[in-house]
Design a protein around this motif. Structure first.
Motif, PDB file in Angstrom:
ATOM      1  N   GLY A   1      24.418  -0.290  24.483  1.00  0.00           N
ATOM      2  CA  GLY A   1      25.099  -0.816  23.321  1.00  0.00           C
ATOM      3  C   GLY A   1      26.208  -1.588  23.016  1.00  0.00           C
ATOM      4  O   GLY A   1      26.623  -2.367  22.122  1.00  0.00           O
ATOM      5  N   ALA A   2      26.671  -1.982  24.416  1.00  0.00           N
ATOM      6  CA  ALA A   2      28.061  -2.848  24.351  1.00  0.00           C
ATOM      7  C   ALA A   2      27.766  -4.192  24.005  1.00  0.00           C
ATOM      8  O   ALA A   2      26.838  -4.910  24.186  1.00  0.00           O
ATOM      9  CB  ALA A   2      28.494  -2.739  25.877  1.00  0.00           C
ATOM     10  N   LYS A   3      28.757  -4.703  22.963  1.00  0.00           N
ATOM     11  CA  LYS A   3      28.545  -6.102  22.538  1.00  0.00           C
ATOM     12  C   LYS A   3      29.622  -6.960  22.906  1.00  0.00           C
ATOM     13  O   LYS A   3      30.884  -6.620  23.241  1.00  0.00           O
ATOM     14  CB  LYS A   3      28.496  -5.851  21.079  1.00  0.00           C
ATOM     15  CG  LYS A   3      27.335  -4.993  20.456  1.00  0.00           C
ATOM     16  CD  LYS A   3      27.245  -4.942  18.748  1.00  0.00           C
ATOM     17  CE  LYS A   3      25.981  -4.407  18.366  1.00  0.00           C
ATOM     18  NZ  LYS A   3      25.680  -3.230  19.092  1.00  0.00           N
ATOM     19  N   LEU A   4      29.472  -8.357  22.811  1.00  0.00           N
ATOM     20  CA  LEU A   4      30.544  -9.307  23.386  1.00  0.00           C
ATOM     21  C   LEU A   4      31.779  -9.183  22.484  1.00  0.00           C
ATOM     22  O   LEU A   4      31.668  -8.880  21.411  1.00  0.00           O
ATOM     23  CB  LEU A   4      29.896 -10.431  22.846  1.00  0.00           C
ATOM     24  CG  LEU A   4      30.736 -11.915  23.159  1.00  0.00           C
ATOM     25  CD1 LEU A   4      30.840 -11.983  24.834  1.00  0.00           C
ATOM     26  CD2 LEU A   4      29.907 -13.055  22.868  1.00  0.00           C
ATOM     27  N   ASN A   5      32.842  -9.113  23.180  1.00  0.00           N
ATOM     28  CA  ASN A   5      34.332  -8.959  22.755  1.00  0.00           C
ATOM     29  C   ASN A   5      34.757  -7.592  22.740  1.00  0.00           C
ATOM     30  O   ASN A   5      35.687  -7.416  21.997  1.00  0.00           O
ATOM     31  CB  ASN A   5      34.530  -9.811  21.582  1.00  0.00           C
ATOM     32  CG  ASN A   5      34.438 -11.583  21.969  1.00  0.00           C
ATOM     33  OD1 ASN A   5      34.671 -11.830  23.012  1.00  0.00           O
ATOM     34  ND2 ASN A   5      33.729 -12.111  20.905  1.00  0.00           N
ATOM     35  N   ASP A   6      33.755  -6.514  22.815  1.00  0.00           N
ATOM     36  CA  ASP A   6      34.336  -5.206  22.537  1.00  0.00           C
ATOM     37  C   ASP A   6      35.432  -4.861  23.521  1.00  0.00           C
ATOM     38  O   ASP A   6      35.616  -5.357  24.779  1.00  0.00           O
ATOM     39  CB  ASP A   6      33.132  -4.264  23.087  1.00  0.00           C
ATOM     40  CG  ASP A   6      32.207  -3.824  21.760  1.00  0.00           C
ATOM     41  OD1 ASP A   6      32.517  -4.306  20.854  1.00  0.00           O
ATOM     42  OD2 ASP A   6      31.143  -3.196  22.189  1.00  0.00           O
ATOM     43  N   ASP A   7      36.329  -4.048  23.096  1.00  0.00           N
ATOM     44  CA  ASP A   7      37.606  -3.490  24.124  1.00  0.00           C
ATOM     45  C   ASP A   7      36.618  -2.527  24.717  1.00  0.00           C
ATOM     46  O   ASP A   7      35.836  -1.828  24.281  1.00  0.00           O
ATOM     47  CB  ASP A   7      38.349  -2.993  23.104  1.00  0.00           C
ATOM     48  CG  ASP A   7      39.382  -3.973  22.281  1.00  0.00           C
ATOM     49  OD1 ASP A   7      39.667  -4.849  22.739  1.00  0.00           O
ATOM     50  OD2 ASP A   7      39.798  -3.735  21.133  1.00  0.00           O
TER      51      ASP A   7
END
Length: 325
Positions: free
Chosen positions: A149-155
């Motif tokens: 589920g990781a998304k672009l620009n996530d910390d």
């Protein structure tokens, strides 16, 4: 193949392409980096995970419960029970089985879960006790968290510190040998890491705060977990080495054995990605759980940033702990 996890390229080629049919009830299927499978039942989801304990010689029963329930919590679900398979080498006595069962009981009571059943046998197939645990949890079907589920620009957030499990196992299993080279105060402190091995609390807290991805850091350490998140989510990732929290006890033990703490088995620590990392860190710290933003989800590439160097993160191979086991 080397000791430890089967390499991801072999898993992709031989395992994940040959796994029966895809059922409509299954919301999360088997895949690289996914800690759990999720099956939907009306408004609820059953979350399942399975793991063996092979790296530890002591407290393996306890670890079997904690580590498998960590996977359930990484999905944002509450653990409710475990099934335990115990394989004992020929010649094992009743006391050795009783010790493992008591350790399992201890872990289950700490997490307030039930031991639902399992299997035990004595077999020539193993030369030391091997425990495999299946953990079961539950959550609302619209609230489970996926590794993918990781998304672009996530910390990118890391809880506690890396290398917790590996440090504990080494200090516990090799205490007498190490006491000739490392102070007993350091070793005793490392053995106390047992109280930090569970990530159930932080997993359930973070799941309520708007995270996109959670992944328990196990074999392969933080670099292995970072690779698996990026691979599963089809994104890139950058981790800054100077931001990764490592306890002094871990550094001392890793220096003695010439181990890389970033590639050391690290149950007790979790990677979380969120569009608002500060919110997650602040909420965890309110609950007395250390958390640190260590990087960012990017469009492509998997890198460890070490000063001016950009080091590619490769697929996880044999965990550092196997160098001494």
């Amino acid at each position: 193949m080397k000791e430890g996890k089967v390499p991801t390229d072999i898993l992709s080629k031989l395992v994940y392409t040959n796994l029966g049919v895809k059922r409509n009830e299954v919301a999360v299927h088997a895949g690289i980096g996914e800690d759990c499978s999720v099956i939907e039942f009306d408004q609820y989801a059953a979350v399942l995970s399975t793991d063996p304990i092979t790296a530890s010689n002591n407290l393996s029963g306890y670890l079997s419960v904690i580590i498998s329930c960590n996977d359930i919590a990484s999905c944002g679900a509450k653990p409710i029970g475990v099934l335990e398979t115990i394989l004992l080498p020929i010649g094992s006595d009743e006391e050795s089985l009783n010790k493992i069962v008591q350790e399992i009981d201890r872990g289950a009571k700490e997490l307030n879960i039930e031991v639902l059943g399992g299997h035990s046998e004595v077999t020539s197939s193993v030369n030391k006790p091997v425990i495999s645990t299946t953990a079961i949890g539950v959550c609302s079907k619209d609230k489970f968290i996926k590794t993918s589920g990781a998304k672009l620009n996530d910390d990118v957030i890391v809880t506690k510190s890396v290398g917790i499990e590996g440090t504990f196992i080494i200090a516990n299993d090799y205490y007498e040998k190490l006491s000739n080279h490392i102070s007993e105060s350091v070793l005793d402190s490392a053995k106390s890491f047992i109280t930090d091995l569970s990530v159930v609390k932080e997993g359930l807290i973070a799941a309520e705060c708007g995270v996109n991805c959670m992944h328990d850091i196990t074999e392969g350490g933080i670099l292995g977990a970072a690779f698996e998140i990026a691979e599963a989510s089809n994104v890139g990732i950058e981790i800054f080495s100077d931001l990764i929290p490592v306890r002094n006890e871990t550094m001392i033990i890793c220096d003695y054995f010439n181990l890389d703490p970033f590639k050391l088995i690290s149950s007790g620590s979790m990677i979380i990605t969120s569009s608002n990392g500060k919110k997650i860190v602040d909420e965890l710290k309110k609950q007395n759980i250390d958390a640190t933003i260590v990087g960012k989800i990017t469009k492509n590439g998997k890198y460890l940033i070490d000063g001016n160097k950009k080091i590619e993160i490769n697929p996880p191979t044999s965990d550092e702990i196997y160098k001494i086991l």
